[in-house]
Design a protein around this motif. Structure first.
Motif, PDB file in Angstrom:
ATOM      1  N   ALA A 106     -84.344  51.099 -24.610  1.00 48.63           N
ATOM      2  CA  ALA A 106     -85.669  50.694 -25.081  1.00 48.63           C
ATOM      3  C   ALA A 106     -86.105  51.537 -26.280  1.00 48.63           C
ATOM      4  CB  ALA A 106     -86.685  50.826 -23.953  1.00 48.63           C
ATOM      5  N   TRP A 107     -87.101  51.048 -26.994  1.00 46.64           N
ATOM      6  CA  TRP A 107     -87.632  51.762 -28.153  1.00 46.64           C
ATOM      7  C   TRP A 107     -88.197  53.119 -27.731  1.00 46.64           C
ATOM      8  CZ3 TRP A 107     -86.612  50.280 -32.924  1.00 46.64           C
ATOM      9  CH2 TRP A 107     -86.313  48.928 -33.173  1.00 46.64           C
ATOM     10  N   HIS A 108     -87.853  54.149 -28.480  1.00 48.79           N
ATOM     11  CA  HIS A 108     -88.315  55.505 -28.171  1.00 48.79           C
ATOM     12  C   HIS A 108     -88.089  56.412 -29.380  1.00 48.79           C
ATOM     13  CE1 HIS A 108     -83.988  55.826 -27.599  1.00 48.79           C
ATOM     14  NE2 HIS A 108     -84.096  57.151 -27.637  1.00 48.79           N
ATOM     15  N   SER A 109     -88.662  57.593 -29.323  1.00 52.23           N
ATOM     16  CA  SER A 109     -88.341  58.696 -30.231  1.00 52.23           C
ATOM     17  C   SER A 109     -87.635  59.774 -29.432  1.00 52.23           C
ATOM     18  CB  SER A 109     -89.605  59.297 -30.851  1.00 52.23           C
ATOM     19  OG  SER A 109     -90.252  58.386 -31.706  1.00 52.23           O
ATOM     20  N   ASP A 110     -86.864  60.614 -30.110  1.00 51.63           N
ATOM     21  CA  ASP A 110     -86.228  61.757 -29.445  1.00 51.63           C
ATOM     22  C   ASP A 110     -87.189  62.939 -29.463  1.00 51.63           C
ATOM     23  OD1 ASP A 110     -83.922  60.338 -28.924  1.00 51.63           O
ATOM     24  OD2 ASP A 110     -83.023  60.856 -30.845  1.00 51.63           O
ATOM     25  N   GLY A 111     -88.330  62.740 -28.796  1.00 55.31           N
ATOM     26  CA  GLY A 111     -89.426  63.687 -28.897  1.00 55.31           C
ATOM     27  C   GLY A 111     -90.332  63.241 -30.029  1.00 55.31           C
ATOM     28  N   TRP A 112     -91.607  63.378 -29.846  1.00 52.09           N
ATOM     29  CA  TRP A 112     -92.581  62.927 -30.859  1.00 52.09           C
ATOM     30  C   TRP A 112     -93.431  64.113 -31.261  1.00 52.09           C
ATOM     31  CZ3 TRP A 112     -93.798  59.439 -34.312  1.00 52.09           C
ATOM     32  CH2 TRP A 112     -95.101  59.336 -34.776  1.00 52.09           C
ATOM     33  N   GLY A 113     -93.701  64.226 -32.534  1.00 51.47           N
ATOM     34  CA  GLY A 113     -94.625  65.247 -33.005  1.00 51.47           C
ATOM     35  C   GLY A 113     -93.969  66.522 -33.479  1.00 51.47           C
ATOM     36  N   LYS A 114     -92.658  66.501 -33.690  1.00 47.60           N
ATOM     37  CA  LYS A 114     -91.977  67.702 -34.176  1.00 47.60           C
ATOM     38  C   LYS A 114     -92.396  67.963 -35.621  1.00 47.60           C
ATOM     39  CE  LYS A 114     -87.804  67.297 -31.305  1.00 47.60           C
ATOM     40  NZ  LYS A 114     -87.856  65.968 -30.707  1.00 47.60           N
ATOM     41  N   THR A 115     -92.958  69.141 -35.859  1.00 47.22           N
ATOM     42  CA  THR A 115     -93.389  69.494 -37.211  1.00 47.22           C
ATOM     43  C   THR A 115     -92.278  70.177 -37.989  1.00 47.22           C
ATOM     44  OG1 THR A 115     -94.358  71.518 -36.310  1.00 47.22           O
ATOM     45  CG2 THR A 115     -95.834  69.650 -36.622  1.00 47.22           C
ATOM     46  N   VAL A 116     -91.318  70.814 -37.300  1.00 46.23           N
ATOM     47  CA  VAL A 116     -90.079  71.245 -37.928  1.00 46.23           C
ATOM     48  C   VAL A 116     -89.141  70.048 -37.902  1.00 46.23           C
ATOM     49  CG1 VAL A 116     -88.064  72.749 -37.656  1.00 46.23           C
ATOM     50  CG2 VAL A 116     -90.364  73.668 -37.322  1.00 46.23           C
ATOM     51  N   ARG A 117     -88.504  69.746 -39.023  1.00 47.27           N
ATOM     52  CA  ARG A 117     -87.683  68.532 -39.075  1.00 47.27           C
ATOM     53  C   ARG A 117     -86.437  68.662 -38.214  1.00 47.27           C
ATOM     54  NH1 ARG A 117     -85.576  65.741 -44.652  1.00 47.27           N
ATOM     55  NH2 ARG A 117     -87.663  64.773 -44.624  1.00 47.27           N
ATOM     56  N   PHE A 118     -86.232  67.663 -37.353  1.00 50.52           N
ATOM     57  CA  PHE A 118     -85.013  67.499 -36.563  1.00 50.52           C
ATOM     58  C   PHE A 118     -84.335  66.212 -37.008  1.00 50.52           C
ATOM     59  CE2 PHE A 118     -87.156  70.465 -33.867  1.00 50.52           C
ATOM     60  CZ  PHE A 118     -86.242  70.981 -32.939  1.00 50.52           C
ATOM     61  N   VAL A 119     -83.025  66.234 -37.106  1.00 51.08           N
ATOM     62  CA  VAL A 119     -82.292  65.016 -37.415  1.00 51.08           C
ATOM     63  C   VAL A 119     -81.154  64.830 -36.423  1.00 51.08           C
ATOM     64  CG1 VAL A 119     -82.840  65.155 -39.867  1.00 51.08           C
ATOM     65  CG2 VAL A 119     -80.646  66.045 -39.048  1.00 51.08           C
ATOM     66  N   LYS A 120     -80.772  63.588 -36.225  1.00 53.01           N
ATOM     67  CA  LYS A 120     -79.664  63.227 -35.349  1.00 53.01           C
ATOM     68  C   LYS A 120     -78.630  62.487 -36.174  1.00 53.01           C
ATOM     69  CE  LYS A 120     -79.985  62.174 -31.064  1.00 53.01           C
ATOM     70  NZ  LYS A 120     -80.363  61.595 -29.748  1.00 53.01           N
ATOM     71  N   ILE A 121     -77.369  62.951 -36.108  1.00 53.64           N
ATOM     72  CA  ILE A 121     -76.245  62.235 -36.706  1.00 53.64           C
ATOM     73  C   ILE A 121     -75.532  61.508 -35.583  1.00 53.64           C
ATOM     74  CG2 ILE A 121     -74.064  62.442 -37.943  1.00 53.64           C
ATOM     75  CD1 ILE A 121     -75.124  64.957 -39.264  1.00 53.64           C
ATOM     76  N   ALA A 122     -75.376  60.194 -35.728  1.00 48.79           N
ATOM     77  CA  ALA A 122     -74.793  59.373 -34.670  1.00 48.79           C
ATOM     78  C   ALA A 122     -73.447  58.823 -35.108  1.00 48.79           C
ATOM     79  CB  ALA A 122     -75.736  58.232 -34.311  1.00 48.79           C
ATOM     80  N   PHE A 123     -72.438  59.022 -34.262  1.00 47.76           N
ATOM     81  CA  PHE A 123     -71.106  58.448 -34.422  1.00 47.76           C
ATOM     82  C   PHE A 123     -70.956  57.321 -33.400  1.00 47.76           C
ATOM     83  CE2 PHE A 123     -70.612  62.529 -36.331  1.00 47.76           C
ATOM     84  CZ  PHE A 123     -69.461  62.537 -37.112  1.00 47.76           C
ATOM     85  N   TYR A 124     -70.835  56.090 -33.874  1.00 45.56           N
ATOM     86  CA  TYR A 124     -70.587  54.942 -32.993  1.00 45.56           C
ATOM     87  C   TYR A 124     -69.102  54.617 -33.072  1.00 45.56           C
ATOM     88  CZ  TYR A 124     -75.609  54.555 -32.695  1.00 45.56           C
ATOM     89  OH  TYR A 124     -76.947  54.822 -32.465  1.00 45.56           O
ATOM     90  N   LEU A 125     -68.430  54.599 -31.934  1.00 49.29           N
ATOM     91  CA  LEU A 125     -66.975  54.558 -31.898  1.00 49.29           C
ATOM     92  C   LEU A 125     -66.412  53.172 -31.599  1.00 49.29           C
ATOM     93  CD1 LEU A 125     -66.321  57.965 -30.119  1.00 49.29           C
ATOM     94  CD2 LEU A 125     -66.684  57.479 -32.548  1.00 49.29           C
ATOM     95  N   ASP A 126     -67.272  52.172 -31.593  1.00 50.92           N
ATOM     96  CA  ASP A 126     -66.868  50.779 -31.455  1.00 50.92           C
ATOM     97  C   ASP A 126     -67.643  49.966 -32.489  1.00 50.92           C
ATOM     98  OD1 ASP A 126     -65.298  50.900 -28.799  1.00 50.92           O
ATOM     99  OD2 ASP A 126     -67.199  51.858 -28.297  1.00 50.92           O
ATOM    100  N   PRO A 127     -67.059  48.854 -32.999  1.00 49.81           N
ATOM    101  CA  PRO A 127     -67.831  47.995 -33.919  1.00 49.81           C
ATOM    102  C   PRO A 127     -69.053  47.430 -33.200  1.00 49.81           C
ATOM    103  CG  PRO A 127     -65.483  47.446 -33.959  1.00 49.81           C
ATOM    104  CD  PRO A 127     -65.690  48.363 -32.789  1.00 49.81           C
ATOM    105  N   LEU A 128     -70.215  47.544 -33.829  1.00 53.42           N
ATOM    106  CA  LEU A 128     -71.453  47.103 -33.188  1.00 53.42           C
ATOM    107  C   LEU A 128     -72.265  46.237 -34.145  1.00 53.42           C
ATOM    108  CD1 LEU A 128     -72.569  50.442 -31.479  1.00 53.42           C
ATOM    109  CD2 LEU A 128     -71.416  48.501 -30.398  1.00 53.42           C
TER     110      LEU A 128
END
Length: 279
Positions: A106-128
């Motif tokens: 479902a729609w979500h954030s990985d935590g909301w309101g972080k004032t220090v920038r966080f980023v996520k790098i995602a590796f998808y290992l199947d064609p999507l």
């Protein structure tokens, strides 16, 4: 270090909260997939040593820390360069998760309101594709001081009731269709989801942040505390630390200096939870 991202890509990330980089890691993705599968084999093939059942998400945290080849992704000039461009040369590696997904997310954030920038790098290992579980994002939903983003944050969990639109049909969501070797990177505040995926959808992520200023160290300790639900005593795995050269250690040192409270919290979580968290 030469910049990996162009001025236009940096502006796009600042404005919309994400980037997709097709083929960035295609030359090494075979080795990466082999290492991914080896970690799961070594850990019993699923969640907490139990085979993946296709009904619920299976998750390992930290993930890339379990295999020397995956640890070395932090040393790769493309991954390191991307993180330096987005977070600065002294960024923190703050953990990773490896997953077999099952069904929708479902729609979500990985935590909301972080004032220090966080980023996520995602590796998808199947064609999507949009119909088989690719990452979907809502551009601009990461901006804390933006009215649009605040309304999305407040109302998205009840999108059907509030807007008459269910998650998979939500606009202005963008479907980021990917093939193995493509990279998606997004701000942790950004709203994201996936729909229509298989019962064994493979992906892993690398999470990083800007270095925390001293006056916000307690925020970092609180972030680290959240990892107790995965039943881990330290923020990083042994292989990650043991194989780290001087450059990588820059990105581990703040986490290593401030995770001493995690073991006690993990011990408490083990008494209160039937199994480690699945996400």
């Amino acid at each position: 270090m030469p910049k990996l991202l162009t001025r236009q890509q940096l502006a796009f990330f600042d404005t919309f909260g994400y980037l997709c980089l097709p083929g960035l890691m295609s030359d090494v993705i075979g080795d990466v997939i082999h290492a991914f599968e080896q970690v799961w084999t070594d850990r019993g093939g699923g969640h907490d040593g139990k085979p993946h059942d296709g009904e619920r998400r299976s998750c390992i945290v930290p993930f890339i820390d379990q295999h020397e080849r995956l640890c070395a992704l932090l040393d790769d000039p493309r991954i390191n360069g991307l993180l330096v461009d987005l977070l600065g040369s002294d960024y923190n590696y703050v953990g990773s998760d490896g997953n077999y997904y099952a069904g929708d997310t479902a729609w979500h954030s990985d935590g909301w309101g972080k004032t220090v920038r966080f980023v996520k790098i995602a590796f998808y290992l199947d064609p999507l594709t949009r119909n088989t579980g690719c990452l979907r994002v809502i551009p601009g939903s990461h901006m804390l001081d933006d009215r649009f983003a605040r309304v999305v944050q407040d109302q998205i969990r009840e999108s059907g009731r509030n807007w008459g639109i269910e998650g998979k049909d939500l606009l202005p969501g963008v479907a980021l269709e990917t093939r193995p070797g493509d990279i998606a990177v997004f701000n942790h505040n950004l709203k994201h989801a996936a729909f229509g995926g298989s019962a064994r959808r493979r992906m892993f992520t690398i999470n990083c942040s800007q270095r925390f200023p001293e006056e916000r160290i307690e925020d970092f300790r609180n972030y680290i505390s959240g990892h107790a639900r995965f039943w881990i005593d330290r923020l990083y795995g042994e292989t990650m630390v043991a194989t780290a050269g001087p450059e990588r250690r820059i990105h581990l040192e703040q986490g290593m200096a401030h995770d001493g409270h995690l073991a006690g919290l993990a011990a408490k979580a083990k008494k209160e939870m039937p199994e480690p968290s699945r996400g």
